[in-house]
Write a protein that holds these residues in place. Sequence first.
Motif, short mmCIF file in Angstrom:
data_model
loop_
_atom_site.label_atom_id
_atom_site.label_comp_id
_atom_site.label_asym_id
_atom_site.label_seq_id
_atom_site.Cartn_x
_atom_site.Cartn_y
_atom_site.Cartn_z
N VAL A 59 42.66 22.43 41.85
CA VAL A 59 43.80 21.76 42.49
C VAL A 59 44.47 22.74 43.45
CG1 VAL A 59 46.01 20.65 42.04
CG2 VAL A 59 44.15 20.39 40.40
N ALA A 60 44.74 22.28 44.64
CA ALA A 60 45.42 23.12 45.63
C ALA A 60 46.87 23.38 45.21
CB ALA A 60 45.38 22.47 47.00
N GLY A 101 37.61 25.56 52.35
CA GLY A 101 36.47 25.04 51.60
C GLY A 101 35.72 26.11 50.83
N LEU A 102 36.44 27.07 50.30
CA LEU A 102 35.82 28.19 49.59
C LEU A 102 36.19 28.23 48.11
CD1 LEU A 102 36.45 30.87 52.35
CD2 LEU A 102 34.29 29.72 51.84
N THR A 103 36.54 27.09 47.53
CA THR A 103 36.95 27.08 46.13
C THR A 103 35.84 27.53 45.19
OG1 THR A 103 36.45 24.73 46.00
CG2 THR A 103 38.75 25.34 46.43
N ALA A 104 34.60 27.38 45.58
CA ALA A 104 33.48 27.83 44.74
C ALA A 104 33.51 29.35 44.56
CB ALA A 104 32.15 27.40 45.34
N ASN A 105 34.19 30.06 45.45
CA ASN A 105 34.27 31.51 45.36
C ASN A 105 35.36 31.98 44.40
OD1 ASN A 105 33.05 30.76 48.01
ND2 ASN A 105 32.78 32.94 48.17
N LEU A 106 36.24 31.07 43.98
CA LEU A 106 37.28 31.44 43.02
C LEU A 106 36.68 31.52 41.63
CD1 LEU A 106 40.22 29.14 44.21
CD2 LEU A 106 39.98 31.60 44.59
N PRO A 107 37.17 32.45 40.80
CA PRO A 107 36.67 32.53 39.42
C PRO A 107 37.00 31.25 38.65
CG PRO A 107 38.25 34.31 39.88
CD PRO A 107 38.17 33.45 41.10
N ALA A 108 36.21 30.92 37.65
CA ALA A 108 36.38 29.69 36.87
C ALA A 108 37.78 29.58 36.28
CB ALA A 108 35.33 29.62 35.77
N GLY A 151 57.11 43.19 50.53
CA GLY A 151 57.05 43.69 49.16
C GLY A 151 55.69 43.47 48.53
N VAL A 152 55.64 43.69 47.25
CA VAL A 152 54.40 43.54 46.50
C VAL A 152 54.36 42.15 45.89
CG1 VAL A 152 53.05 44.44 44.57
CG2 VAL A 152 54.39 46.00 45.98
N PRO A 153 53.34 41.36 46.20
CA PRO A 153 53.28 40.00 45.63
C PRO A 153 53.02 40.06 44.13
CG PRO A 153 51.27 40.48 46.83
CD PRO A 153 52.20 41.64 47.06
N THR A 154 53.58 39.10 43.42
CA THR A 154 53.30 38.98 41.99
C THR A 154 51.90 38.40 41.82
OG1 THR A 154 54.12 36.71 41.85
CG2 THR A 154 55.74 38.49 41.53
N LEU A 155 51.41 38.40 40.61
CA LEU A 155 50.11 37.79 40.32
C LEU A 155 50.12 36.32 40.72
CD1 LEU A 155 47.27 37.73 39.08
CD2 LEU A 155 48.36 37.31 36.87
N GLY A 156 51.20 35.62 40.39
CA GLY A 156 51.32 34.21 40.76
C GLY A 156 51.32 33.99 42.26
N ASP A 157 52.04 34.86 42.98
CA ASP A 157 52.06 34.76 44.45
C ASP A 157 50.65 34.93 45.01
OD1 ASP A 157 54.85 34.54 44.50
OD2 ASP A 157 55.13 36.70 44.81
N ARG A 158 49.95 35.96 44.52
CA ARG A 158 48.60 36.23 45.00
C ARG A 158 47.67 35.06 44.71
NH1 ARG A 158 44.10 38.06 42.67
NH2 ARG A 158 45.17 38.70 40.79
N GLN A 159 47.78 34.49 43.53
CA GLN A 159 46.91 33.36 43.16
C GLN A 159 47.22 32.13 44.01
OE1 GLN A 159 47.71 33.41 38.92
NE2 GLN A 159 45.68 34.27 38.52
N ARG A 160 48.49 31.89 44.31
CA ARG A 160 48.84 30.76 45.18
C ARG A 160 48.26 30.95 46.58
NH1 ARG A 160 53.21 30.75 41.98
NH2 ARG A 160 54.39 32.28 43.18
N ILE A 161 48.33 32.16 47.10
CA ILE A 161 47.77 32.44 48.42
C ILE A 161 46.26 32.26 48.40
CG2 ILE A 161 47.40 34.25 50.15
CD1 ILE A 161 50.19 35.36 49.22
N GLU A 162 45.61 32.82 47.38
CA GLU A 162 44.15 32.66 47.25
C GLU A 162 43.77 31.19 47.15
OE1 GLU A 162 43.22 36.76 44.74
OE2 GLU A 162 43.44 34.87 43.67
N GLY A 163 44.51 30.45 46.32
CA GLY A 163 44.22 29.02 46.16
C GLY A 163 44.40 28.24 47.44
N TYR A 164 45.50 28.52 48.13
CA TYR A 164 45.77 27.85 49.40
C TYR A 164 44.63 28.09 50.40
CZ TYR A 164 47.54 27.22 54.10
OH TYR A 164 47.67 26.87 55.42
N LEU A 165 44.27 29.35 50.57
CA LEU A 165 43.22 29.68 51.54
C LEU A 165 41.86 29.15 51.11
CD1 LEU A 165 44.33 33.30 52.44
CD2 LEU A 165 44.48 31.28 53.90
#
Length: 66
Positions: A64-65, A50-57, A31-45
Motif C-alpha cells: 500500500v502506498a 513501479g519498484l515495489t518488488a524491490n522493497l523487502p517483504a 535533519g536526520v529522518p526517522t525510520l518511519g520517515d525513511r520508510q514513507r519516502i521509500e514507499g512513496y518512490l
Amino acid sequence: FATSYNLNIAARAMSSLYLAGGIADMGLIAGVPTLGDRQRIEGYLAHKWGLTANLPAEHPYKSVAP
C-alpha cells in the motif's frame, strides 16, 4: 568575506566527471529522518516508479502506498 561555491549534483568534486544520465527525483530533508520517515519516502518512490518488488517483504509500504 564573500565566497561563492558551485554546487554540482552527481559530479565528482574537483574533477570533470559528471553524471551521464538523468535524475528522476531529488529531495532535501532537514535533519536526520526517522525510520518511519525513511520508510514513507521509500514507499512513496517505490510506488511512484513501479519498484515495489524491490522493497523487502516486511516493508510497511510494500503493498500500500503511503
